[in-house]
Design a protein around this motif. Structure first.
Motif, PDB file in Angstrom:
ATOM      1  N   GLU A  83       0.815  -1.180   0.075  1.00 45.65           N
ATOM      2  CA  GLU A  83       0.161  -0.021  -0.183  1.00 45.65           C
ATOM      3  C   GLU A  83       0.867   1.443   0.108  1.00 45.65           C
ATOM      4  N   VAL A  84       2.188   1.028  -0.092  1.00 46.77           N
ATOM      5  CA  VAL A  84       3.266   2.248  -0.111  1.00 46.77           C
ATOM      6  C   VAL A  84       3.536   2.381  -1.549  1.00 46.77           C
ATOM      7  N   ASP A  85       3.259   3.792  -1.933  1.00 48.53           N
ATOM      8  CA  ASP A  85       3.802   4.386  -3.327  1.00 48.53           C
ATOM      9  C   ASP A  85       5.364   4.755  -3.200  1.00 48.53           C
ATOM     10  N   VAL A  86       5.611   5.594  -2.159  1.00 49.10           N
ATOM     11  CA  VAL A  86       6.872   6.186  -1.951  1.00 49.10           C
ATOM     12  C   VAL A  86       7.109   6.160  -0.406  1.00 49.10           C
ATOM     13  N   VAL A  87       8.642   6.108  -0.495  1.00 51.70           N
ATOM     14  CA  VAL A  87       9.281   5.733   0.738  1.00 51.70           C
ATOM     15  C   VAL A  87      10.073   6.918   0.957  1.00 51.70           C
ATOM     16  N   TYR A  88       9.796   7.611   2.224  1.00 52.46           N
ATOM     17  CA  TYR A  88      10.451   8.571   2.509  1.00 52.46           C
ATOM     18  C   TYR A  88      11.629   8.131   3.620  1.00 52.46           C
ATOM     19  N   VAL A  89      12.853   8.351   3.281  1.00 54.93           N
ATOM     20  CA  VAL A  89      14.129   8.009   4.016  1.00 54.93           C
ATOM     21  C   VAL A  89      14.542   9.042   4.881  1.00 54.93           C
ATOM     22  N   ALA A  90      13.974   8.981   6.222  1.00 54.29           N
ATOM     23  CA  ALA A  90      14.365   9.900   7.203  1.00 54.29           C
ATOM     24  C   ALA A  90      15.200   9.581   8.541  1.00 54.29           C
ATOM     25  N   THR A  91      15.932   8.597   8.187  1.00 57.84           N
ATOM     26  CA  THR A  91      16.819   8.015   9.020  1.00 57.84           C
ATOM     27  C   THR A  91      18.266   9.259   9.040  1.00 57.84           C
ATOM     28  N   PRO A  92      19.173   9.088  10.171  1.00 56.72           N
ATOM     29  CA  PRO A  92      20.395   9.925   9.993  1.00 56.72           C
ATOM     30  C   PRO A  92      21.167   9.585   8.277  1.00 56.72           C
ATOM     31  N   HIS A  93      21.841  10.665   7.963  1.00 58.99           N
ATOM     32  CA  HIS A  93      22.336  10.498   6.598  1.00 58.99           C
ATOM     33  C   HIS A  93      23.509   9.476   6.903  1.00 58.99           C
ATOM     34  N   SER A  94      24.026   8.972   7.639  1.00 64.62           N
ATOM     35  CA  SER A  94      25.074   7.901   7.771  1.00 64.62           C
ATOM     36  C   SER A  94      24.438   6.654   7.373  1.00 64.62           C
ATOM     37  N   GLU A  95      23.275   6.464   7.551  1.00 68.12           N
ATOM     38  CA  GLU A  95      22.047   5.509   6.998  1.00 68.12           C
ATOM     39  C   GLU A  95      21.428   5.354   5.745  1.00 68.12           C
ATOM     40  N   HIS A  96      21.743   6.668   5.071  1.00 73.88           N
ATOM     41  CA  HIS A  96      20.936   7.004   3.781  1.00 73.88           C
ATOM     42  C   HIS A  96      21.189   5.657   2.789  1.00 73.88           C
ATOM     43  N   LEU A  97      22.517   5.615   2.549  1.00 76.04           N
ATOM     44  CA  LEU A  97      22.651   4.677   1.551  1.00 76.04           C
ATOM     45  C   LEU A  97      22.193   3.376   1.668  1.00 76.04           C
ATOM     46  N   GLU A  98      22.339   2.849   2.675  1.00 75.58           N
ATOM     47  CA  GLU A  98      21.678   1.395   3.139  1.00 75.58           C
ATOM     48  C   GLU A  98      20.134   1.470   2.812  1.00 75.58           C
ATOM     49  N   HIS A  99      19.419   2.357   3.493  1.00 75.38           N
ATOM     50  CA  HIS A  99      17.995   2.509   3.389  1.00 75.38           C
ATOM     51  C   HIS A  99      17.512   2.920   2.086  1.00 75.38           C
ATOM     52  N   ALA A 100      18.118   3.681   1.330  1.00 76.81           N
ATOM     53  CA  ALA A 100      17.868   4.243   0.267  1.00 76.81           C
ATOM     54  C   ALA A 100      17.631   2.987  -0.806  1.00 76.81           C
ATOM     55  N   LEU A 101      18.857   2.308  -0.837  1.00 77.18           N
ATOM     56  CA  LEU A 101      19.022   0.968  -1.581  1.00 77.18           C
ATOM     57  C   LEU A 101      17.847  -0.187  -1.149  1.00 77.18           C
ATOM     58  N   LEU A 102      17.679  -0.211   0.071  1.00 75.74           N
ATOM     59  CA  LEU A 102      16.436  -0.991   0.438  1.00 75.74           C
ATOM     60  C   LEU A 102      15.175  -0.719  -0.310  1.00 75.74           C
ATOM     61  N   ALA A 103      14.837   0.492  -0.105  1.00 72.85           N
ATOM     62  CA  ALA A 103      13.707   0.830  -0.715  1.00 72.85           C
ATOM     63  C   ALA A 103      13.732   0.657  -2.282  1.00 72.85           C
ATOM     64  N   ILE A 104      14.665   1.035  -2.844  1.00 74.80           N
ATOM     65  CA  ILE A 104      14.870   0.889  -4.364  1.00 74.80           C
ATOM     66  C   ILE A 104      14.495  -0.556  -4.768  1.00 74.80           C
ATOM     67  N   ALA A 105      15.426  -1.436  -3.823  1.00 74.29           N
ATOM     68  CA  ALA A 105      15.347  -2.842  -4.309  1.00 74.29           C
ATOM     69  C   ALA A 105      13.907  -3.256  -4.180  1.00 74.29           C
ATOM     70  N   ALA A 106      13.284  -2.765  -3.273  1.00 68.19           N
ATOM     71  CA  ALA A 106      11.848  -3.314  -3.163  1.00 68.19           C
ATOM     72  C   ALA A 106      10.876  -2.680  -4.446  1.00 68.19           C
ATOM     73  N   GLY A 107      11.477  -1.740  -5.242  1.00 68.01           N
ATOM     74  CA  GLY A 107      10.547  -1.234  -6.178  1.00 68.01           C
ATOM     75  C   GLY A 107      10.045   0.138  -5.883  1.00 68.01           C
ATOM     76  N   LYS A 108      10.505   0.769  -4.810  1.00 66.66           N
ATOM     77  CA  LYS A 108       9.682   1.738  -4.426  1.00 66.66           C
ATOM     78  C   LYS A 108      10.225   3.271  -4.975  1.00 66.66           C
ATOM     79  N   ASN A 109       9.586   4.218  -5.188  1.00 64.77           N
ATOM     80  CA  ASN A 109      10.048   5.486  -5.307  1.00 64.77           C
ATOM     81  C   ASN A 109      10.479   6.089  -4.055  1.00 64.77           C
ATOM     82  N   VAL A 110      11.475   6.910  -3.940  1.00 63.75           N
ATOM     83  CA  VAL A 110      12.229   7.231  -2.865  1.00 63.75           C
ATOM     84  C   VAL A 110      12.173   8.789  -2.731  1.00 63.75           C
ATOM     85  N   LEU A 111      12.050   9.243  -1.538  1.00 66.81           N
ATOM     86  CA  LEU A 111      12.515  10.660  -1.078  1.00 66.81           C
ATOM     87  C   LEU A 111      13.546  10.515  -0.057  1.00 66.81           C
ATOM     88  N   ILE A 112      14.736  10.990  -0.500  1.00 71.27           N
ATOM     89  CA  ILE A 112      15.902  10.613   0.716  1.00 71.27           C
ATOM     90  C   ILE A 112      16.005  11.999   1.173  1.00 71.27           C
TER      91      ILE A 112
END
Length: 347
Positions: A83-112
Motif C-alpha cells: 500500500e506504499v507508493d513512495v518511501v521517505y528515508v528519514a534516518t540519519p544521513h549515515s544510514e541513507h545509502l543502506e536504506h535508500a537501496l533497500l527501498a529501491i530494491a523493493a521497487g519503491k519510489n524514494v525521497l531521501i
C-alpha cells in the motif's frame, strides 16, 4: 530590466494540495519525519499510510501520534508494504545509502533526506540503483520547491539579474557539544557541512552550477568533524559563491544572488518559507515579496512532497529542478571541502 525586477512572477505551485495524492511510508520515525508527516497532512492531499522502525513500539507510537494507519517493526516490512507508493528515508544521513537501496530494491519510489548520502560516491550508488530499477528518486532539498525559490528561479530563467557574479549563503546554529551525538560523532557522519552546510552549497549550485574551484577554511571539533567552515566556490564563468556554516553560533540564514543588472536577497531563513527582496543595479529596492501562505518553517516540506507527486504522475524518474546529478555534485563539493579541512570521515 527595471520592469522585470519590479513585476515579480508568481510562484507556479503555491498550493501543495494541487498535486495528485500518493501513499507514503516513513522509514525512520524521528523528529524530521514527524514534521514531514504533519506538514503533508495539514497542507496537501499526500498521506503517510505507514511508518517503519527497527522498534515495533516506536513505529506504533509514531503512527498513533501522527494519524498514520499502519506501523511496521522493521524497515524491510515497511518497504514491502504493497500500500506504499513512495518511501521517505528519514534516518540519519549515515544510514541513507543502506536504506535508500533497500527501498529501491523493493521497487519503491524514494525521497531521501538531505544530504542524499555521506559522500558523492555513495550518492552515485543510489542514483545507479534507482535508474537501474526505473523508480523515481529525489533528494529532499525542500528549499528548491519553496515559493520564493521558484520566484528566484523564474528571474534567473529570464536573465532579469543580468550576468550572475556573486552568490552568498549562510546557515549556522549553536549545538551543545556531545561527542556521542549525531552532529559531533564522525561514525554518524557528523559535522556542520553535511548537516547545515549542504543547504548553502545547494543554493550556490542553484545559482551558478557546479563549481570549477573550491577553497575551504574552517575548524574541527575534538572528535575531528568540521564544526565551522567557510567556502569560496568559483564557476567556469568567473562567478563566485561565498558560503558559511557553523555548529558554534546562530547566523542570519540569508542568501543572495547578485548579478550585473540586479540582485535577490532572501528573507530569513532562506532555507524555509520566508520571502525575498529584489534590488536594481543602482541598489534601489524594486520589490519585496513576503510569503503569504501560512506554511512556516518545516511546514514547507509539503511543497517538496507535492512536487514529487506531480513528477511521478508525469512519468518522470527524477526532479527537473533538482536533478540527481546535481545532488551528487553538491556532495562532491562537500567531499572536497572536508578533505581540505582535514575532517575525520567515515566512508
Amino acid at each position: 530590466m527595471t520592469d522585470a525586477l519590479t513585476s515579480l512572477p508568481e510562484p507556479r505551485h503555491p498550493d501543495p494540495a494541487d498535486a495528485p495524492p500518493l501513499r507514503w511510508g516513513v522509514l525512520g520515525p524521528g523528529g524530521i519525519a514527524a514534521d514531514f508527516t504533519d506538514a503533508l497532512h495539514r497542507h496537501s492531499r499526500q498521506r503517510v499510510v505507514a511508518a517503519g522502525s527497527r522498534s515495533a513500539e516506536r513505529a506504533a507510537a509514531f503512527a498513533a501520534a501522527h494519524g498514520v494507519e499502519r506501523s511496521h517493526g522493521s524497515y524491510e516490512a515497511l518497504v514491502a508494504d504493497p500500500e506504499v507508493d513512495v518511501v521517505y528515508v528519514a534516518t540519519p544521513h549515515s544510514e541513507h545509502l543502506e536504506h535508500a537501496l533497500l527501498a529501491i530494491a523493493a521497487g519503491k519510489n524514494v525521497l531521501i533526506e538531505k544530504p542524499m548520502a555521506v559522500t558523492a560516491a555513495q550518492a552515485r550508488q543510489i542514483v545507479a540503483a534507482a535508474r537501474g530499477a526505473g523508480v523515481f528518486a529525489m533528494e529532499a532539498m525542500w528549499t528548491r520547491y519553496l515559493p520564493q525559490t521558484d520566484i528566484a528561479r523564474q528571474l534567473l530563467e529570464r536573465d532579469a539579474l543580468g550576468e550572475v557574479r556573486v552568490v552568498t549563503a549562510d546557515f549556522g546554529g549553536r549545538a551543545a557539544y556531545d561527542p556521542s551525538s549525531r552532529l559531533w560523532n564522525p561514525e554518524l557522519a557528523g559535522g556542520a557541512l553535511l548537516d547545515l552546510g549542504v543547504y548553502t552549497v545547494s543554493w550556490a549550485s542553484f545559482a551558478i552550477g557546479a563549481p570549477a574551484g573550491i577553497i575551504a577554511s574552517g575548524t574541527l571539533a575534538p572528535t575531528g568533524v568540521d564544526d565551522q567552515a567557510a567556502l569560496v566556490l568559483s564557476s567556469a564563468s568567473g562567478a563566485h559563491a561565498l558560503l558559511s556554516t557553523t555548529l558554534r553560533a546562530g547566523t542570519p540564514s540569508l542568501a543572495t544572488i547578485c548579478g550585473s543588472e540586479g540582485r535577490i536577497e532572501t528573507d530569513s531563513p532562506f532555507w524555509g518559507p520566508s520571502g525575498l527582496r529584489v534590488f536594481r543595479a543602482d541598489g534601489t529596492l524594486a520589490a519585496h515579496w513576503r510569503d503569504p501562505y501560512g506554511r512556516p518553517y518545516r511546514d514547507g516540506m509539503a511543497y517538496e512532497a507535492a512536487a514529487l507527486a506531480r513528477y511521478v504522475a508525469e512519468g518522470r524518474t527524477e526532479s527537473p529542478v533538482h536533478p540527481l546529478a546535481e545532488a551528487v555534485d553538491t556532495l562532491a563539493t562537500i567531499d572536497e571541502a572536508r578533505r581540505q579541512l582535514g575532517a575525520t570521515r567515515v566512508e
